[in-house]
Structure formats: C-alpha cells, structure tokens
Design an enzyme around this catalytic site. Structure first.
Site, PDB file in Angstrom:
ATOM      1  N   LYS A  35      25.733   2.271  59.817  1.00 11.05           N
ATOM      2  CA  LYS A  35      26.549   2.384  58.752  1.00 11.05           C
ATOM      3  C   LYS A  35      26.718   3.914  58.287  1.00 11.05           C
ATOM      4  CE  LYS A  35      27.718   0.653  53.951  1.00 11.05           C
ATOM      5  NZ  LYS A  35      28.076   2.104  53.527  1.00 11.05           N
ATOM      6  N   TRP A  36      27.889   4.444  58.433  1.00 11.13           N
ATOM      7  CA  TRP A  36      28.045   5.860  58.247  1.00 11.13           C
ATOM      8  C   TRP A  36      28.256   6.384  56.920  1.00 11.13           C
ATOM      9  CZ3 TRP A  36      26.932   8.826  62.422  1.00 11.13           C
ATOM     10  CH2 TRP A  36      26.986   7.879  63.640  1.00 11.13           C
TER      11      TRP A  36
END
Length: 358
Positions: A35-36
């Site tokens: 998850k950026w």
C-alpha cells in the site's frame, strides 16, 4: 480525448480489514500488493494528450510535469493507468518515501513547480489498468488488468514510471506488511483476482499499520469556532529534550470544552501563544498554539512515523496517570526495518519478473 475510458473517473477504493485475507484451499482468490503512501492518480494518455487526475478529479499534471513527460514518451499511445505519485529521498543510505517533499510539490507558482520537479522528481507507481488501446478494461478481471499494466508500464526504461509488485502468497504479503514499512509504505492491499474495476467503490481491502504510544501533552490549539479545544499537541523526549511529534483532534463539542477547561490553568504564559510550524494546508493563524506545563501523559493510536514525527493526526485513547512524562521517549516506539523503496517496486524483484504466481 478519444479513449474507451475518459476523465473524470473516480478510482476504485479499499475498505479497512484487520488482517491479510487467506487464500481458500481450492485456489487463489486474492492478489496482494504494497500500500503506497502518496497521491492517488489516474493517468490518461491519448497520443500527445496526457491528463493526470487526483482521486477527487483535480488536475495533477501542472504540479508534476516530469511525469507528464514520462507518460508521453514512455507509455503506449492510448492507455489509462491507476497508481500513486510518490517522491523518494535517500535516508540513511536507502531510498524512502518522503511525504513532506511530495506535499511541497503542490505549489501555485510555475517557477517553483519547475524547480521542485528538478530537485525532488516524482515517480508514478502503477498498480492497475483501466484501458489499453481501444479496449475498456474496467469490466475485465484483475489478472487481465494486471497483465495489461505490466505490458504498458514495465520495462519502459524510464525510472519515472514504475510498477508495483504483487504476490498471491498471504505469507509473503504479511512479510511485506512488516518489511516494507521501512521504505515508508502504509501497509498491504488485497484485490480479488476475479474482481472487476468499480470506480468509487470500496472493492479492495487494505491492512494498515496501527500502533500506540504514550505521549506528553505539551499544548493545545483553540478550535476554529473560538470555543473549546481544537487539537492537543504532543511531545516525546529525546536526549533530555521534549520534542513536538504531532497532534490529536476530532473531539466532540462537549469534550473540547472539557479539555480546554482542564488545560487553561496549566498555561505556561497566560498572556501569550507560541508559533508552530505552518502546514501548507492551514492558514497562518492556525499555527498559533498555547503551551502548557508538560505534566499530562496520554496514550494515542498512530499508524506511522516520518522524520521522527507522527505521519498523520493521532487518536486519543486514554489518560495514563501511571506514567511520568520523562518516561515518554522515542524508545517506546516500534522501529520498522530499513528497506529501500526501489526494492519494493517490480523492478526490484530478484529476477526482474512479475511475482504474480508466487
């Protein structure tokens, strides 16, 4: 713009879950990916015309001209990709996501935008595809969209365009949850392999980092209404010095008045206020805060640290009358492993290939 999917389009969203979902025994259902923690962005390219839109549909192209150039020169002539805009900076010998540098890229002056584009260039990290050529992929399953994404964005030879790695192994996803935080990532996302792309709907799942810390309350800001407490400011000790690490807000009207009444007698200088760091999203007046005696300790929930401060606003959990303020130091915090951001990208895998089948 003559594409099978045209702006404005709301990106598909994720709902929070407590843990990485397991795969069923009869075969893989989930694809997992990091998850950026950046700006969500959709890139639309139709020949020389490139549109880069935020989650809310705002124009990001003017702030990231280097990514517009990268899309125009490196991506296929007609494509729509979903991903994240991020800035990576060297920290302690590795590259790490830098939210502060990314936030500073949103500036009204064209000269400043050009300067920052050269000094802190951004990358676009693709993790989905909505269209390729004349084909609308939103009704296609994720495994089909993933192949289109890799065909469009992988091996472009342009470091400004990257592809997020994926895995079908829940054990690997759980390891990423821990390991990749050291690169500044925010957790793990799961997508159903047979799921279609549903704009604006929470069809994905996300598992984010959640932790608690005991902090000293060092001051407060008055609510924008002028009545009650707007936020309490927090500190942690390092080398004998109390350092501000963030704030906590989102209290009810009743609680705001109660807290202000509680803090007023503790003001260090009843006639003056202090000046804090200005946020680019706040007005100048909102930087004023009122210092109080550093005597109160409370427990707060937080998700991530960046530059020795809480990355987001933290949540008040409970008072800790059993804790001495001097005991509230950085050493209580869980320190993530140090991981280079470019080892998280698809090109960072050992064989340079997709890890879809892992």
């Amino acid at each position: 713009m003559d594409l099978p999917v045209t702006p404005p389009v709301q990106p598909m969203l994720a709902k929070a879950v407590a843990a990485v979902p397991d795969q069923p025994e009869d075969g893989p259902v989930w694809s997992y990916e990091p998850k950026w923690d950046g700006f969500r962005a959709l890139i639309f390219r139709d020949g020389d015309e490139v549109v880069m839109a935020s989650r809310g549909g705002k124009d990001l192209a003017r702030y990231f001209p280097e990514l517009v150039d990268a899309a125009r020169t490196s991506l296929p002539d007609r494509v729509v990709l979903d991903g994240e805009v991020a800035v990576a900076r060297p920290v302690g010998g590795v590259s790490r996501l830098d939210w502060d540098s990314l936030s500073q890229r949103i500036h009204p002056a064209a000269s400043r935008v050009a300067k920052l584009a050269a000094e802190t260039p951004a990358v676009f990290i693709g993790f989905d595809a909505l269209a390729s050529g004349s084909v609308d992929l939103t009704d296609a399953t994720f495994d089909v969209r993933r192949r289109a994404l890799v065909d469009a964005a992988a091996d472009t030879g342009d470091d400004r365009i990257q592809v997020s790695r994926v895995t079908r192994d829940p054990g690997q996803a759980e390891a990423w949850f821990t390991e990749f935080e050291g690169a500044g990532l925010d957790g793990v996302v799961g997508k159903r392999l047979d799921g279609v792309y549903v704009p604006g709907k929470r069809e994905m799942v996300k598992i984010k980092h959640k932790r608690t810390a005991d902090c000293v309350v060092i001051g407060y800001r008055v609510h924008k209404s002028g009545t009650g407490l707007g936020s309490m400011l927090l500190g942690l000790y390092a080398d004998g010095e109390l350092r501000m690490v963030g704030g906590s807000s989102a209290f009810s009207d009743k609680k705001r008045i109660e807290l202000q009444t509680m803090f007023e007698p503790m003001r260090l200088d009843p006639d003056n206020v202090a000046q804090g760091e200005l946020s680019r999203w706040r007005s100048a007046g909102s930087a004023e805060w009122i210092p109080i005696r550093p005597e109160l300790v409370a427990e707060f929930a937080y998700d991530q640290m960046e530059s020795r401060r809480f990355r987001h606003t933290v949540k008040f959990l409970r008072w800790r009358p059993d804790r001495e303020p001097s005991s509230c130091g950085y050493d209580q915090l869980e320190v993530p492993l140090t991981y280079d951001i470019f080892d998280v990208l698809e090109s960072g895998s050992s064989d340079g290939k997709s890890s879809d089948a892992s």
